[in-house]
Design an enzyme around this catalytic site. Structure first.
Site, PDB file in Angstrom:
ATOM      1  N   ARG A 160       4.872  11.078  -2.434  1.00 11.59           N
ATOM      2  CA  ARG A 160       4.676  10.653  -0.776  1.00 11.59           C
ATOM      3  C   ARG A 160       5.828  10.951   0.005  1.00 11.59           C
ATOM      4  O   ARG A 160       6.895   9.986  -0.235  1.00 11.59           O
ATOM      5  CB  ARG A 160       4.298   9.166  -0.963  1.00 11.59           C
ATOM      6  CG  ARG A 160       4.182   8.485   0.205  1.00 11.59           C
ATOM      7  CD  ARG A 160       4.203   7.005   0.235  1.00 11.59           C
ATOM      8  NE  ARG A 160       3.978   6.529   1.614  1.00 11.59           N
ATOM      9  CZ  ARG A 160       4.294   5.185   1.919  1.00 11.59           C
ATOM     10  NH1 ARG A 160       4.799   4.413   1.217  1.00 11.59           N
ATOM     11  NH2 ARG A 160       4.058   4.817   3.214  1.00 11.59           N
TER      12      ARG A 160
ATOM     13  N   ARG B 147      13.202   4.088  12.509  1.00 14.38           N
ATOM     14  CA  ARG B 147      12.288   5.229  12.295  1.00 14.38           C
ATOM     15  C   ARG B 147      11.246   4.745  13.629  1.00 14.38           C
ATOM     16  O   ARG B 147      11.931   4.398  14.842  1.00 14.38           O
ATOM     17  CB  ARG B 147      11.336   4.810  11.104  1.00 14.38           C
ATOM     18  CG  ARG B 147      12.261   5.295   9.832  1.00 14.38           C
ATOM     19  CD  ARG B 147      11.406   4.833   8.478  1.00 14.38           C
ATOM     20  NE  ARG B 147      10.214   5.954   8.459  1.00 14.38           N
ATOM     21  CZ  ARG B 147       9.279   5.753   7.590  1.00 14.38           C
ATOM     22  NH1 ARG B 147       9.277   4.626   6.788  1.00 14.38           N
ATOM     23  NH2 ARG B 147       8.357   6.393   7.642  1.00 14.38           N
TER      24      ARG B 147
ATOM     25  N   ALA C  14       3.017  -0.985   4.770  1.00 13.98           N
ATOM     26  CA  ALA C  14       2.668  -0.755   6.088  1.00 13.98           C
ATOM     27  C   ALA C  14       2.178  -2.068   6.406  1.00 13.98           C
ATOM     28  O   ALA C  14       2.072  -2.412   7.738  1.00 13.98           O
ATOM     29  CB  ALA C  14       1.506   0.065   6.099  1.00 13.98           C
TER      30      ALA C  14
ATOM     31  N   ASN D 125       8.020  -5.707  -0.991  1.00 13.86           N
ATOM     32  CA  ASN D 125       7.830  -4.626   0.119  1.00 13.86           C
ATOM     33  C   ASN D 125       6.310  -4.506   0.347  1.00 13.86           C
ATOM     34  O   ASN D 125       5.698  -4.152  -0.212  1.00 13.86           O
ATOM     35  CB  ASN D 125       8.263  -3.232  -0.878  1.00 13.86           C
ATOM     36  CG  ASN D 125       8.345  -2.156   0.233  1.00 13.86           C
ATOM     37  OD1 ASN D 125       7.779  -2.408   1.132  1.00 13.86           O
ATOM     38  ND2 ASN D 125       8.755  -1.112  -0.059  1.00 13.86           N
TER      39      ASN D 125
ATOM     40  N   TYR E 247      10.991   8.694   0.939  1.00 12.11           N
ATOM     41  CA  TYR E 247      11.117   7.561   0.239  1.00 12.11           C
ATOM     42  C   TYR E 247      11.551   7.882  -1.120  1.00 12.11           C
ATOM     43  O   TYR E 247      11.580   7.222  -2.154  1.00 12.11           O
ATOM     44  CB  TYR E 247       9.598   7.097  -0.165  1.00 12.11           C
ATOM     45  CG  TYR E 247       8.914   6.630   1.322  1.00 12.11           C
ATOM     46  CD1 TYR E 247       9.382   5.436   1.610  1.00 12.11           C
ATOM     47  CD2 TYR E 247       7.925   7.406   1.957  1.00 12.11           C
ATOM     48  CE1 TYR E 247       8.717   4.919   2.893  1.00 12.11           C
ATOM     49  CE2 TYR E 247       7.446   6.680   3.216  1.00 12.11           C
ATOM     50  CZ  TYR E 247       7.668   5.552   3.603  1.00 12.11           C
ATOM     51  OH  TYR E 247       7.120   4.953   4.762  1.00 12.11           O
TER      52      TYR E 247
ATOM     53  N   HIS F  12      12.735  -2.759   1.750  1.00 16.36           N
ATOM     54  CA  HIS F  12      12.237  -1.683   2.417  1.00 16.36           C
ATOM     55  C   HIS F  12      13.064  -0.391   1.852  1.00 16.36           C
ATOM     56  O   HIS F  12      14.362  -0.598   1.826  1.00 16.36           O
ATOM     57  CB  HIS F  12      11.877  -1.296   3.745  1.00 16.36           C
ATOM     58  CG  HIS F  12      11.276  -2.530   4.488  1.00 16.36           C
ATOM     59  ND1 HIS F  12       9.704  -2.631   4.354  1.00 16.36           N
ATOM     60  CD2 HIS F  12      11.429  -3.646   5.053  1.00 16.36           C
ATOM     61  CE1 HIS F  12       9.249  -3.743   4.910  1.00 16.36           C
ATOM     62  NE2 HIS F  12      10.428  -4.248   5.399  1.00 16.36           N
TER      63      HIS F  12
ATOM     64  N   GLU G  38      12.589  -9.740   1.477  1.00 22.35           N
ATOM     65  CA  GLU G  38      11.849  -8.548   1.824  1.00 22.35           C
ATOM     66  C   GLU G  38      12.742  -7.319   1.709  1.00 22.35           C
ATOM     67  O   GLU G  38      13.755  -7.247   1.982  1.00 22.35           O
ATOM     68  CB  GLU G  38      11.463  -8.605   3.373  1.00 22.35           C
ATOM     69  CG  GLU G  38      10.862  -7.535   4.033  1.00 22.35           C
ATOM     70  CD  GLU G  38      10.800  -7.827   5.540  1.00 22.35           C
ATOM     71  OE1 GLU G  38      11.235  -8.642   5.931  1.00 22.35           O
ATOM     72  OE2 GLU G  38      10.136  -6.763   6.291  1.00 22.35           O
TER      73      GLU G  38
ATOM     74  N   PRO H 142       0.631  -1.231  -0.031  1.00 25.86           N
ATOM     75  CA  PRO H 142      -0.078   0.023  -0.046  1.00 25.86           C
ATOM     76  C   PRO H 142       0.662   1.153   0.033  1.00 25.86           C
ATOM     77  O   PRO H 142       1.743   1.298   0.463  1.00 25.86           O
ATOM     78  CB  PRO H 142      -0.919  -0.100   1.413  1.00 25.86           C
ATOM     79  CG  PRO H 142      -0.077  -1.217   2.054  1.00 25.86           C
ATOM     80  CD  PRO H 142       0.416  -1.995   1.089  1.00 25.86           C
ATOM     81  N   ASN H 143       0.347   2.301  -0.715  1.00 24.52           N
ATOM     82  CA  ASN H 143       0.766   3.517  -0.771  1.00 24.52           C
ATOM     83  C   ASN H 143       2.225   3.787  -1.645  1.00 24.52           C
ATOM     84  O   ASN H 143       2.526   4.639  -1.993  1.00 24.52           O
ATOM     85  CB  ASN H 143       1.114   4.266   0.601  1.00 24.52           C
ATOM     86  CG  ASN H 143      -0.491   4.229   1.249  1.00 24.52           C
ATOM     87  OD1 ASN H 143      -1.283   4.759   0.637  1.00 24.52           O
ATOM     88  ND2 ASN H 143      -0.614   3.702   2.589  1.00 24.52           N
TER      89      ASN H 143
HETATM   90  C1  DQA Z   1       8.014   1.005   3.742  1.00 25.38           C
HETATM   91  C2  DQA Z   1       8.404   1.013   5.214  1.00 25.38           C
HETATM   92  C3  DQA Z   1       7.043   0.766   5.737  1.00 25.38           C
HETATM   93  O1  DQA Z   1       7.025   1.193   7.243  1.00 25.38           O
HETATM   94  C4  DQA Z   1       6.081   1.702   5.470  1.00 25.38           C
HETATM   95  O2  DQA Z   1       4.814   1.469   6.025  1.00 25.38           O
HETATM   96  C5  DQA Z   1       6.167   1.890   3.925  1.00 25.38           C
HETATM   97  C6  DQA Z   1       7.118   1.695   2.931  1.00 25.38           C
HETATM   98  C7  DQA Z   1       9.610   1.367   3.092  1.00 25.38           C
HETATM   99  O3  DQA Z   1       9.769   0.920   1.956  1.00 25.38           O
HETATM  100  O4  DQA Z   1      10.479   1.789   3.552  1.00 25.38           O
HETATM  101  O5  DQA Z   1       4.718   2.053   3.305  1.00 25.38           O
HETATM  102  O6  DQA Z   1       7.877  -0.619   3.443  1.00 25.38           O
END
Ligand code: DQA
Length: 145
Positions: free
Chosen positions: A17, A106, A76, A73, A22, A99, A97, A9-10
């Site tokens: 964003r 964080r 959230a 990835n 990011y 990120h 995985e 998501p997002n």
């Molecule tokens: C994320 C880190 C997560 O905590 C966050 O909710 C994201 C992006 C990252 O790529 O750093 O949406 O996965």
């Protein structure tokens, strides 16, 4: 070798964003970057992004048909989703995985990852390069398996 790349998501809003966290490049740029890495590693990738937990679970299950590994990835859902962890464990494919940000540095709630309980490798805080590291890891891991 075929790898399924899943973004949660997002991540479709990359670029606009929280660019301080990011980066300024958008999701299309991330897809181009991943396709280019895959080409140079001589592996095939399918890219999938969803804002919906169930859709991600369905996609992980579908990886049983024809994929050798998963790069994910979970965004959230990293910190909340037992369903995604269970789907990865059920499908039992090599998984990395990734990120973009360093979730260990964080907020407290980002420090725990359900997906890390299954993934063979977790890469954090390297931006787009984390995806290329994840693909290289999977290629090697699958070759050695
Ligand atoms: C994320 C880190 C997560 O905590 C966050 O909710 C994201 C992006 C990252 O790529 O750093 O949406 O996965």
């Amino acid at each position: 070798m075929r790898i399924l790349v899943i973004n949660g998501p997002n991540l479709n809003l990359l670029g606009m964003r929280e660019p301080g966290i990011y980066g300024k490049r958008d999701y299309a740029a991330l897809c181009d970057f991943i396709r280019e890495c895959a080409r140079s590693l001589n592996i095939e990738v399918e890219l999938f992004q969803s804002n919906h937990e169930g859709a991600i679970v369905d996609k992980i299950q579908s990886a049983l048909n024809g994929f050798d590994g998963i790069l994910i990835n979970p965004a959230a859902y990293t910190h909340t989703s037992v369903a995604i962890l269970d789907a990865l464990s059920a499908v039992n494919l090599p998984t990395a995985e990734v990120h973009l940000s360093d979730i260990s540095r964080r907020e407290e709630f980002r420090k725990f990852s359900y997906v890390s309980l299954y993934a063979q490798k977790t890469i954090c805080g390297k931006g787009f390069d984390g995806y290329s590291e994840g693909l290289s890891f999977l290629k090697q891991y699958i070759k050695n398996a």
